[in-house]
Design a protein around this motif. Structure first.
Motif, short mmCIF file in Angstrom:
data_model
loop_
_atom_site.label_atom_id
_atom_site.label_comp_id
_atom_site.label_asym_id
_atom_site.label_seq_id
_atom_site.Cartn_x
_atom_site.Cartn_y
_atom_site.Cartn_z
N GLY A 93 1.20 -1.37 -0.19
CA GLY A 93 -0.34 -0.04 -0.39
C GLY A 93 1.04 1.16 0.37
O GLY A 93 0.21 2.64 -0.90
N ALA A 94 1.97 1.07 0.74
CA ALA A 94 3.06 2.15 1.10
C ALA A 94 3.18 3.08 -0.49
O ALA A 94 3.54 3.62 -0.75
N VAL A 95 4.10 2.16 -1.33
CA VAL A 95 4.48 2.31 -2.01
C VAL A 95 3.19 2.70 -3.57
O VAL A 95 4.09 3.03 -4.20
N THR A 96 2.59 1.51 -3.11
CA THR A 96 1.57 2.46 -4.04
C THR A 96 1.69 3.95 -4.63
O THR A 96 1.10 4.49 -5.52
N VAL A 97 1.18 4.07 -3.06
CA VAL A 97 0.48 5.52 -2.70
C VAL A 97 1.30 6.06 -3.44
O VAL A 97 1.24 7.57 -3.61
N MET A 98 2.93 6.17 -2.28
CA MET A 98 4.08 6.78 -2.68
C MET A 98 4.63 7.17 -3.95
O MET A 98 4.31 8.30 -4.34
N MET A 99 3.96 6.23 -4.62
CA MET A 99 4.91 5.99 -5.76
C MET A 99 3.53 7.39 -7.16
O MET A 99 3.85 7.84 -8.23
N MET A 100 2.82 6.82 -6.19
CA MET A 100 0.88 7.48 -7.31
C MET A 100 1.21 8.99 -7.12
O MET A 100 0.98 10.42 -7.75
N LEU A 101 1.27 9.50 -5.89
CA LEU A 101 1.78 10.49 -5.47
C LEU A 101 2.74 11.50 -6.19
O LEU A 101 2.89 12.82 -6.40
N ALA A 102 3.78 10.49 -6.73
CA ALA A 102 4.76 10.81 -7.50
C ALA A 102 4.55 11.49 -8.54
O ALA A 102 5.79 11.62 -9.72
N GLY A 103 3.91 10.66 -9.01
CA GLY A 103 3.17 10.51 -10.10
C GLY A 103 3.04 9.56 -10.92
O GLY A 103 2.68 9.97 -12.57
N TYR A 104 3.80 8.52 -10.65
CA TYR A 104 3.79 7.76 -11.42
C TYR A 104 2.16 6.99 -11.53
O TYR A 104 1.43 6.98 -11.06
N PRO A 105 1.75 6.28 -13.15
CA PRO A 105 0.75 5.61 -13.11
C PRO A 105 -0.02 4.15 -12.14
O PRO A 105 1.29 3.64 -11.79
N ALA A 106 -0.72 4.24 -12.05
CA ALA A 106 -1.49 2.93 -11.39
C ALA A 106 -0.62 1.62 -11.26
O ALA A 106 -0.64 0.89 -10.63
N PRO A 107 -0.54 1.28 -13.25
CA PRO A 107 -0.70 0.20 -13.18
C PRO A 107 0.96 -0.04 -12.56
O PRO A 107 1.88 -1.39 -11.97
N LEU A 108 2.15 0.51 -12.90
CA LEU A 108 3.48 0.80 -12.68
C LEU A 108 3.41 0.40 -11.18
O LEU A 108 4.74 0.02 -10.64
N ALA A 109 2.58 1.34 -9.78
CA ALA A 109 2.83 1.85 -8.65
C ALA A 109 2.05 0.41 -8.10
O ALA A 109 3.25 -0.51 -7.43
N LEU A 110 1.60 -0.90 -9.10
CA LEU A 110 1.01 -2.01 -8.14
C LEU A 110 2.61 -2.87 -9.01
O LEU A 110 2.51 -3.98 -8.05
N PHE A 111 2.63 -2.79 -9.45
CA PHE A 111 3.80 -3.53 -9.83
C PHE A 111 4.98 -3.75 -9.09
O PHE A 111 5.32 -4.65 -8.27
N CYS A 112 5.33 -1.94 -8.86
CA CYS A 112 6.31 -2.30 -7.57
C CYS A 112 5.80 -2.86 -6.37
O CYS A 112 6.74 -3.07 -5.74
N ALA A 113 4.69 -2.52 -5.49
CA ALA A 113 4.48 -3.10 -4.27
C ALA A 113 4.10 -4.46 -4.52
O ALA A 113 4.98 -4.83 -3.50
N THR A 114 3.95 -4.93 -6.50
CA THR A 114 4.14 -6.69 -5.80
C THR A 114 5.70 -7.09 -5.89
O THR A 114 6.36 -7.78 -4.97
#
Ligand SMILES: Nc1ncnc2c1ncn2[C@@H]1O[C@H](COP(=O)(O)OP(=O)(O)OP(=O)(O)O)[C@@H](O)[C@H]1O
Ligand SMILES: [Mg+2]
Lengths: 264, 305
Positions: free
Chosen positions: B49-70
């Protein structure tokens, strides 16, 4: 083929439970040797087989297979050279997996396991043929979970799995001891046939002196962590149970320590 | 009780259940396939959750954020696996150590204990604001995960993982590096949990350092409910996973019901713990009771069979 040089193993060293289970084992098996191993309870038979299989590291000595030093190899790495059948029928197979899946696992012993999916029709046919030879009706139950099989069926399957990839050495540790007499002799027959047909080198521990005399071309007797008798060839063919017991008393200076052997 | 209010709460429970269904599938892999009670889950769900939210707040798209969360979840699983296999730490303790360590990691990732992400400003994968859509997305994620796992655990390497969990001794005798397989299994499990954490954070609109507390128990509850209700009919591996997801959905429906009956939401952890304890006890009690009844007749036969 298999060479043990001065193999020593002490369990729980420097404690009250210290137990010198192997006190310098020297043993050389020629290719095609089928050696039966007897000895009283706690003589070190299982310990010797476990040392070969690499269940734990040995304290001293060397183990070679085909000239390759495997003394320091991890258990799963040595498995490429060794086939094993355990005393407990539950130990050698994965109960929650299908019969053909168990065989497929064994088929890849010593090989790379990748992302190939499923089991091919050709492989399945090979398994079916091999199971047919066992004559236990297993050839029609490839999709059954192994946990549903009887102890004897599981031991026969384990035997097949141990030899599916031809092992350099086959290790059998009282693999019929947990079965009823009729099933035991059937599994023993199957073992003998598989060993003969594939010209395997084998070590078979048994508590039954008659079986030890009847099967194989060589017999060794262990006592207190040592090999005290080694009989092969013509001499072995002439052996009797009485003679063996006599030899034991002479070599060890005590009575044979198991009554199971006398009863059988 | 307000039937209507309960009915209105149900779609939300379904959406939540689908997201937690992925967590439950992760728990199924460790608990059922590897025979390993992995407590890292409580931490790795928040990491996801943290990785996803912080990445999206930094402007990355949701799919990439979810990939990094995985990937982050997989890293957590890797650490637990190393604790256990290379350092000889007991399974439960390995998970607890990772979970504890992850608290600090999660705080570092987020900078504070809670980071919100607004559905108005960001293109979220799913949100509590649009529940029908969230249900659809959740269901698609579950189906894809189940399909991929069905394929994977039918491959040579996947079968080696199953053999390791089923009978480690046999696996070793067949030349399988059981330690490596345990690590891999833990990585897959925690990777899924990280993914679910990323979805959950988007769904609820924030990542919170406490969002994973008790996740293992919810996952177990879903696995157990799925097993009890569908164990007899769902024999195929993929269907079993479907059963686990349905288990998670039912769990959240029951929670909604209990809340409607007037319980506090903070009581839920106690209720969950009791339910799981009860279900875990059933097989044990059945066994010991059965033994007492059958013992005099079968004992001798059993020993020599
Ligand atoms: N893992 C172990 N830890 C401690 N002691 C052990 C271990 N394995 C074997 N021993 C001890 O080593 C000795 C030899 O045991 P081993 O199992 O090799 O005997 P065996 O010849 O196979 O006997 P049996 O006929 O009873 O199977 C015994 O005293 C046993 O208690
Ligand atoms: Mg023994």
């Amino acid at each position: 083929m298999l060479e043990l040089k001065q193999v020593q193993k002490t369990f729980n060293p420097n404690t009250i439970n210290e137990r010198r289970a192997l006190k310098g084992i020297d043993l050389t098996l020629q290719e095609g040797d089928f050696v039966t191993v007897i000895g009283g309870n706690g003589a070190g038979k299982s310990t010797m087989l476990n040392a070969i299989a690499g269940v734990w590291p040995i304290d001293q000595g060397q183990i070679l297979v085909d000239g390759i030093d495997i003394t320091k190899l991890a258990q799963h790495k040595r498995a490429q050279y060794l086939g094993r059948v355990f005393q407990d029928p539950m130990m050698g197979t994965a109960a929650d997996m299908e019969l053909e899946e168990n065989l497929a696992l064994a088929k890849r012993r010593g090989q790379f396991r990748g992302l190939k999916w499923g089991i091919t029709a050709k492989e399945r046919e090979e398994y079916r043929e091999l199971l047919k030879i066992l004559d236990l009706g297993l050839e029609n139950r490839l999709k059954a979970k192994v946990g549903l099989l009887s102890g004897g069926q599981r031991q026969a399957l384990t035997l097949l799995m141990a030899t599916l990839q031809k092992p350099k050495v086959l290790l059998l540790d009282e693999h019929t001891a947990a079965l009823d007499p009729k099933t035991a002799s059937k599994v023993l027959e199957i073992s003998d046939r598989i060993i003969a047909e594939n010209r395997l080198t084998a070590l078979m521990v048994t508590h039954n002196m008659r079986d030890a005399i009847h099967y194989g071309n060589r017999l060794i007797m262990m006592n207190e962590g040592r090999i005290i008798l080694d009989i092969s060839g013509e001499e072995k063919k002439k052996l009797t149970v009485e003679h063996l017991l006599e030899q034991f008393t002479k070599a060890s200076g005590s009575e044979f320590a198991t009554d199971r052997a006398l009863l059988s | 009780m307000d039937i209507l209010a309960f009915a209105r709460a149900l779609p939300g429970s379904v959406a939540q259940g689908l997201i937690w269904g992925i967590v439950a599938i992760g728990v199924y892999i460790t608990y059922k396939l590897l025979d390993y009670a992995d407590l890292s889950v409580d931490g790795s769900i928040c990491t996801g959750g943290a990785v996803t939210v912080m990445m999206m707040l930094a402007g990355y798209p949701a799919p990439l954020a979810l990939f990094c969360a995985t990937i982050a979840g997989m890293a957590a699983g890797f650490v637990t696996g190393i604790f256990h296999t290379a350092m000889g730490i007991p399974a439960i303790l390995s998970g607890i150590l990772t979970q504890l360590g992850l608290y600090s990691v999660n705080m570092r990732i987020m900078g504070k204990s809670n980071q919100a992400i607004s559905v108005d400003k960001f293109d979220l994968t799913l949100s509590v604001r649009y529940i029908p859509q969230a249900i659809l997305i959740g269901a698609i994620f579950c189906l894809v995960v189940i399909a991929v796992l069905y394929w994977f655990f039918g491959t040579e390497i996947g079968r080696a993982i199953r053999a390791t969990g089923n009978n480690e001794q046999m696996a070793k005798a067949q030349g399988i590096d059981t330690n490596a397989k345990k690590v891999l299994g833990l990585m897959i499990s925690n990777g899924l949990v990280g993914l679910a954490g990323g979805l959950l954070a988007q769904y609820q609109g924030n990542a919170d350092v406490n969002m994973g507390r008790g996740a293992i128990v919810i996952g177990l509850a879903a696995v157990i409910i799925g097993g009890v209700l569908f164990g007899k009919i769902f024999r195929n591996f993929s269907l079993r996973l479907v059963g686990v997801v349905i288990g998670a959905i039912l769990y959240f429906c029951v929670i909604a019901l209990v809340l409607q009956l007037g319980m506090e939401s903070t009581d839920m952890k106690l209720i969950s713990a009791l339910i799981v304890a009860l279900f875990l006890a059933v097989p044990y009690i059945k066994e010991t009771k059965g033994q007492k009844k059958v013992k005099p007749m079968v004992k001798g036969g059993e020993e020599h069979a």
